[in-house]
Motif scaffolding. Sequence first.
Motif, PDB file in Angstrom:
ATOM      1  N   ASN A  29      11.832   1.977  -4.572  1.00 34.68           N
ATOM      2  CA  ASN A  29      10.865   3.052  -4.359  1.00 34.68           C
ATOM      3  C   ASN A  29      10.938   4.132  -5.437  1.00 34.68           C
ATOM      4  OD1 ASN A  29       9.588   2.063  -2.044  1.00 34.68           O
ATOM      5  ND2 ASN A  29      11.162   2.885  -0.696  1.00 34.68           N
ATOM      6  N   ASP A  30      12.165   4.488  -5.843  1.00 29.76           N
ATOM      7  CA  ASP A  30      12.317   5.544  -6.839  1.00 29.76           C
ATOM      8  C   ASP A  30      11.701   5.144  -8.176  1.00 29.76           C
ATOM      9  OD1 ASP A  30      13.598   7.176  -5.048  1.00 29.76           O
ATOM     10  OD2 ASP A  30      15.625   6.609  -5.687  1.00 29.76           O
ATOM     11  N   ARG A  31      11.990   3.913  -8.612  1.00 29.48           N
ATOM     12  CA  ARG A  31      11.438   3.457  -9.889  1.00 29.48           C
ATOM     13  C   ARG A  31       9.921   3.322  -9.793  1.00 29.48           C
ATOM     14  NH1 ARG A  31      11.455   4.186 -15.014  1.00 29.48           N
ATOM     15  NH2 ARG A  31      11.194   2.317 -16.296  1.00 29.48           N
ATOM     16  N   HIS A  32       9.432   2.889  -8.648  1.00 25.91           N
ATOM     17  CA  HIS A  32       7.987   2.799  -8.449  1.00 25.91           C
ATOM     18  C   HIS A  32       7.335   4.163  -8.613  1.00 25.91           C
ATOM     19  CE1 HIS A  32       4.638   3.376  -5.437  1.00 25.91           C
ATOM     20  NE2 HIS A  32       4.104   2.534  -6.286  1.00 25.91           N
ATOM     21  N   LYS A  33       7.921   5.197  -8.022  1.00 26.76           N
ATOM     22  CA  LYS A  33       7.356   6.550  -8.131  1.00 26.76           C
ATOM     23  C   LYS A  33       7.354   7.028  -9.577  1.00 26.76           C
ATOM     24  CE  LYS A  33       8.652   7.969  -3.443  1.00 26.76           C
ATOM     25  NZ  LYS A  33       9.556   8.851  -2.640  1.00 26.76           N
ATOM     26  N   GLN A  34       8.426   6.712 -10.312  1.00 27.67           N
ATOM     27  CA  GLN A  34       8.506   7.115 -11.712  1.00 27.67           C
ATOM     28  C   GLN A  34       7.390   6.472 -12.535  1.00 27.67           C
ATOM     29  OE1 GLN A  34      12.425   5.927 -12.886  1.00 27.67           O
ATOM     30  NE2 GLN A  34      13.449   7.637 -11.849  1.00 27.67           N
ATOM     31  N   LEU A  35       7.231   5.159 -12.367  1.00 30.91           N
ATOM     32  CA  LEU A  35       6.215   4.446 -13.141  1.00 30.91           C
ATOM     33  C   LEU A  35       4.805   4.834 -12.709  1.00 30.91           C
ATOM     34  CD1 LEU A  35       7.834   0.893 -13.352  1.00 30.91           C
ATOM     35  CD2 LEU A  35       7.703   2.632 -15.145  1.00 30.91           C
ATOM     36  N   ALA A  36       4.621   5.062 -11.413  1.00 29.81           N
ATOM     37  CA  ALA A  36       3.305   5.475 -10.922  1.00 29.81           C
ATOM     38  C   ALA A  36       2.925   6.829 -11.499  1.00 29.81           C
ATOM     39  CB  ALA A  36       3.308   5.527  -9.401  1.00 29.81           C
ATOM     40  N   ALA A  37       3.898   7.717 -11.625  1.00 31.45           N
ATOM     41  CA  ALA A  37       3.632   9.037 -12.200  1.00 31.45           C
ATOM     42  C   ALA A  37       3.244   8.929 -13.666  1.00 31.45           C
ATOM     43  CB  ALA A  37       4.864   9.932 -12.042  1.00 31.45           C
ATOM     44  N   TYR A  67       6.277  -4.144  -7.556  1.00 25.72           N
ATOM     45  CA  TYR A  67       6.642  -3.283  -6.430  1.00 25.72           C
ATOM     46  C   TYR A  67       5.880  -3.712  -5.187  1.00 25.72           C
ATOM     47  CZ  TYR A  67       6.802   0.634  -3.235  1.00 25.72           C
ATOM     48  OH  TYR A  67       6.959   1.402  -2.103  1.00 25.72           O
ATOM     49  N   TYR A  68       6.593  -3.740  -4.059  1.00 30.85           N
ATOM     50  CA  TYR A  68       5.978  -3.973  -2.756  1.00 30.85           C
ATOM     51  C   TYR A  68       6.416  -2.869  -1.804  1.00 30.85           C
ATOM     52  CZ  TYR A  68       4.925  -8.634  -4.496  1.00 30.85           C
ATOM     53  OH  TYR A  68       4.452  -9.674  -5.240  1.00 30.85           O
ATOM     54  N   GLN A  69       5.446  -2.322  -1.104  1.00 29.16           N
ATOM     55  CA  GLN A  69       5.770  -1.321  -0.102  1.00 29.16           C
ATOM     56  C   GLN A  69       6.667  -1.968   0.961  1.00 29.16           C
ATOM     57  OE1 GLN A  69       2.888   0.767   2.812  1.00 29.16           O
ATOM     58  NE2 GLN A  69       2.537   1.746   0.822  1.00 29.16           N
TER      59      GLN A  69
END
Length: 224
Positions: A29-37, A67-69
């Motif tokens: 989740n953390d890496r997903h948020k970084q890349l999404a930003a 990434y999968y929720q």
Amino acid sequence: MTLLREIQRLLEKTYGETGVNLEECLLNNDRHKQLAALSDSAAAGQISDLGRTFLRVSDGKLRVGLYYQPRVIEALERENPQFGLTDTNILPFMVFLEEVDHAVHASLKYLEGYLDIFAEEFVRDLELQAKVDTYLILQMYCAFFNADKKLHDDDKRWLKACVFDSEHFAYDEPVLAQRYRETNRLGRRYVKHLDGLTAKRRTTEIRRFRKLDYRRKQKWIASL
């Protein structure tokens, strides 16, 4: 064998080896948020976060992140598609399939020299391929769990309803709405053509189709 590995092997057996182990590309989740930003934009903010494929080029190499929720993974663990398809697990399975498909085809295209991974035609090509492959893979699973190991007309209607009719195109960003509406329409028309082919001819056809660029895919589907 994990579900991810099973799907990747199936796609690579059909289309070609990527040289990538997608199990090593899963994001928390953390890496997903970084890349999404980093990819934040009006369009990116409207894309579903149930599943997402991140692509970037670094040092001349394509970097892939999947990434999968958590609720998608939980749904698949609760009702594993490897033991049968149901009305409750087919939609999370579709999310799962589409992201793996994006990663495989992006890798293959990059290896073949398609380097502009953010071009709209590149993105639409991935979306169209994912529609087609998701439908075909679901057919395989559906037939396998039928008592006679065959796909029936009712199965095809159900799968088309799930893959194509469950889509919505209510995006504020016109490019997104047009992208998903167009690839959905093209995918539906193309799988109708594939359904009329023998298994051997279908495999030959989809391998040839994959190698076309997006504009040539559009023209080919229009001619069917």
